[in-house]
Design a protein around this motif. Structure first.
Motif, PDB file in Angstrom:
ATOM      1  N   SER A  89       0.825  -1.211   0.000  1.00  0.00           N
ATOM      2  CA  SER A  89       0.000   0.000   0.000  1.00  0.00           C
ATOM      3  C   SER A  89       0.860   1.262   0.000  1.00  0.00           C
ATOM      4  O   SER A  89       0.617   2.199  -0.772  1.00  0.00           O
ATOM      5  CB  SER A  89      -0.922  -0.011   1.234  1.00  0.00           C
ATOM      6  N   LEU A 123      -5.791   2.108  -5.206  1.00  0.00           N
ATOM      7  CA  LEU A 123      -5.272   0.755  -5.023  1.00  0.00           C
ATOM      8  C   LEU A 123      -4.527   0.652  -3.701  1.00  0.00           C
ATOM      9  O   LEU A 123      -4.670  -0.335  -2.944  1.00  0.00           O
ATOM     10  CB  LEU A 123      -4.350   0.387  -6.180  1.00  0.00           C
ATOM     11  N   LYS A 165      -7.105   0.717  -0.787  1.00  0.00           N
ATOM     12  CA  LYS A 165      -7.768  -0.582  -0.642  1.00  0.00           C
ATOM     13  C   LYS A 165      -6.833  -1.608  -0.020  1.00  0.00           C
ATOM     14  O   LYS A 165      -7.225  -2.418   0.829  1.00  0.00           O
ATOM     15  CB  LYS A 165      -8.242  -1.088  -2.003  1.00  0.00           C
ATOM     16  N   SER A 166      -5.584  -1.596  -0.449  1.00  0.00           N
ATOM     17  CA  SER A 166      -4.604  -2.538   0.095  1.00  0.00           C
ATOM     18  C   SER A 166      -4.403  -2.311   1.587  1.00  0.00           C
ATOM     19  O   SER A 166      -4.285  -3.262   2.372  1.00  0.00           O
ATOM     20  CB  SER A 166      -3.265  -2.391  -0.634  1.00  0.00           C
ATOM     21  N   ILE A 220     -12.312  -9.483   0.532  1.00  0.00           N
ATOM     22  CA  ILE A 220     -11.169  -9.296  -0.368  1.00  0.00           C
ATOM     23  C   ILE A 220     -11.649  -9.214  -1.818  1.00  0.00           C
ATOM     24  O   ILE A 220     -11.223  -8.341  -2.592  1.00  0.00           O
ATOM     25  CB  ILE A 220     -10.154 -10.441  -0.190  1.00  0.00           C
ATOM     26  N   TRP A 248     -11.224  -5.843  -4.324  1.00  0.00           N
ATOM     27  CA  TRP A 248     -10.514  -5.848  -5.609  1.00  0.00           C
ATOM     28  C   TRP A 248     -11.486  -5.597  -6.766  1.00  0.00           C
ATOM     29  O   TRP A 248     -11.157  -4.896  -7.732  1.00  0.00           O
ATOM     30  CB  TRP A 248      -9.798  -7.174  -5.833  1.00  0.00           C
ATOM     31  N   ARG A 249     -12.707  -6.135  -6.655  1.00  0.00           N
ATOM     32  CA  ARG A 249     -13.684  -5.984  -7.730  1.00  0.00           C
ATOM     33  C   ARG A 249     -14.052  -4.515  -7.945  1.00  0.00           C
ATOM     34  O   ARG A 249     -14.252  -4.061  -9.084  1.00  0.00           O
ATOM     35  CB  ARG A 249     -14.926  -6.804  -7.399  1.00  0.00           C
ATOM     36  N   LEU A 289     -12.201  -2.030  -7.732  1.00  0.00           N
ATOM     37  CA  LEU A 289     -11.105  -1.305  -8.390  1.00  0.00           C
ATOM     38  C   LEU A 289     -10.993  -1.620  -9.879  1.00  0.00           C
ATOM     39  O   LEU A 289     -10.354  -0.876 -10.634  1.00  0.00           O
ATOM     40  CB  LEU A 289      -9.771  -1.655  -7.717  1.00  0.00           C
ATOM     41  N   LEU A 290     -11.573  -2.734 -10.287  1.00  0.00           N
ATOM     42  CA  LEU A 290     -11.376  -3.198 -11.663  1.00  0.00           C
ATOM     43  C   LEU A 290     -11.762  -2.165 -12.727  1.00  0.00           C
ATOM     44  O   LEU A 290     -10.997  -1.947 -13.687  1.00  0.00           O
ATOM     45  CB  LEU A 290     -12.140  -4.510 -11.886  1.00  0.00           C
TER      46      LEU A 290
END
Length: 401
Positions: free
Chosen positions: A227, A248, A251-252, A384, A388-389, A391-392
């Protein structure tokens, strides 16, 4: 873990409720560090609520330390042969772990479970030592701890060695390395085999649970480091790509915190209950060793009685003047043998009751532990995936420009 404790209490017959029903409820709370260095220790508030007439009032609060709980367990092991005495949580010898917030809380919960298992046990709950532990002032407890009588003359390390030697002796018997006088009882052989197999399987499961906790923590730390790096990269890029990298990184970081929390939950609700049952099985093995010792002693007395009886018959035939003394010795030995037989039969009866209770509680506790483990993994995996979804689309937009 709190949910597990409540379930353990509710199913073990020690409700915190209606004064019309007999109840004995104990809470171990408020750990406080006292002293420094090797002299440092943690004290706990032990709160007892009960309507049992043998207790002094409906509520009592005392201060106890780990060695007081250890004293109680030693006393119960000495006085209740055949009963599976609940295990204590481990005592860390490494100061940096011994006084960490996580270890202190883990031990507090372990001590709370330990004393409530005793308070809800149909035999142990009537122990005078338990009443002393729950009601005596700190000076009285310190004096009792310092008293050395019988088995308590041994130092804790020596006592543990006695248990280990006894367990090793039983292991040798089970594995056929030694052939002393032993019970020819199929059910007892099955019990020993079950306990030794259970210990191995629980220890293996606990080892892998520890690895899962470690993996979650390491992944959480890696995401935290990732991160920071991605946020710095985003600051250098600027524009849409820089913003995407910044998100990103955010989120991390959130996932890192989530993994660390899940690792803690995994430790408290999965690894620690497994470790607790490993210790419980070791307590059962100590009881098995006691049973084997009592049986051997009973057999030795029976053999000695046969010899004394033969000698007495000879003296009666010869009308020897030694006959009176021999008869007296024989009667004393007979009384001792009868007492040993009663003691052995009591141990057998209690162990039969205890193993049924142990298996019932184990089924419940293991069911809770594995259910909590599965729920935690599902919750973590979904979180999780969702993170991640989300951010796609932004990352995809940057990759197609």
């Amino acid at each position: 873990m709190e949910q597990q404790q409540q379930l353990q209490r509710s199913t073990s017959g020690s409700p915190r409720s209606p004064s019309s029903q007999p109840y004995l409820s104990v809470s171990v709370t408020d750990p406080v560090k006292l002293g420094n260095g090797v002299q440092g220790y943690i004290s706990y508030r032990v709160i007892t609520k009960t309507n049992l007439p043998e207790y002094q009032g409906h509520e009592k609060i005392v201060i106890r330390r780990y060695s007081d709980f250890d004293w109680l367990r030693d006393r119960l092991f000495h006085n209740y042969k055949g009963v599976f005495i609940p295990p204590l949580p481990e005592k860390s010898a490494v100061e940096k772990f011994r006084f960490s917030a996580e270890f202190i809380e883990m031990r507090r919960q372990g001590l709370d479970i330990f004393v409530n298992r005793i308070a809800s046990h149909q035999e142990l709950q009537h122990s005078e030592d338990l009443r002393t532990f729950l009601q005596a002032d700190e000076e009285t407890m310190e004096r009792l701890r310092s008293q050395e009588t019988g088995i308590f003359k041994k130092k804790p390390a020596d006592l543990m060695q006695i248990f280990k030697d006894a367990q090793s002796k039983v292991s040798d018997i089970v594995l056929g390395k030694e052939k002393p006088v032993e019970e020819s009882n199929l059910e007892y052989e099955k019990l020993k085999h079950y306990i030794f197999e259970l210990e191995n399987h629980l220890a293996e499961a606990q080892k892998h649970a520890y690895r899962l906790v470690k993996r979650h923590r390491e992944l959480g730390q890696s995401l935290s480091d990732f991160s920071k790096a991605v946020k710095l990269l985003g600051a250098c890029e600027g524009g849409a790509l820089g913003k995407a990298f910044s998100e990103l990184g955010t989120k991390s970081e959130a996932l890192s915190v989530m993994l660390q929390k899940e690792a803690h939950q995994l430790l408290m609700n999965f690894e620690e209950p497994l470790k607790d049952y490993v210790r419980a099985v070791q307590s059962i093995k100590a009881t098995i060793a006691e049973r084997a010792n009592v049986f051997r002693h009973q057999c030795e007395l029976a053999e000695t009685m046969k010899l004394k009886e033969i000698n007495l018959d000879k003296l009666m035939l010869t009308r020897s003047y030694k006959m009176g003394e021999a008869e007296h010795e024989y009667n004393e030995l007979k009384a001792e043998n009868e007492e040993a037989t009663r003691r052995f039969e009591t141990i057998v009866r209690l162990m039969n009751e205890e193993i049924a209770r142990f298996q019932e509680h184990k089924t419940l506790d293991m069911g809770i532990a594995f259910h909590e483990f599965a729920k935690g993994q599902v919750r973590l995996a979904n979180s999780i995936a969702d993170a991640w979804r989300s951010l796609l689309p932004k990352l995809e937009a940057c990759s197609t420009q």
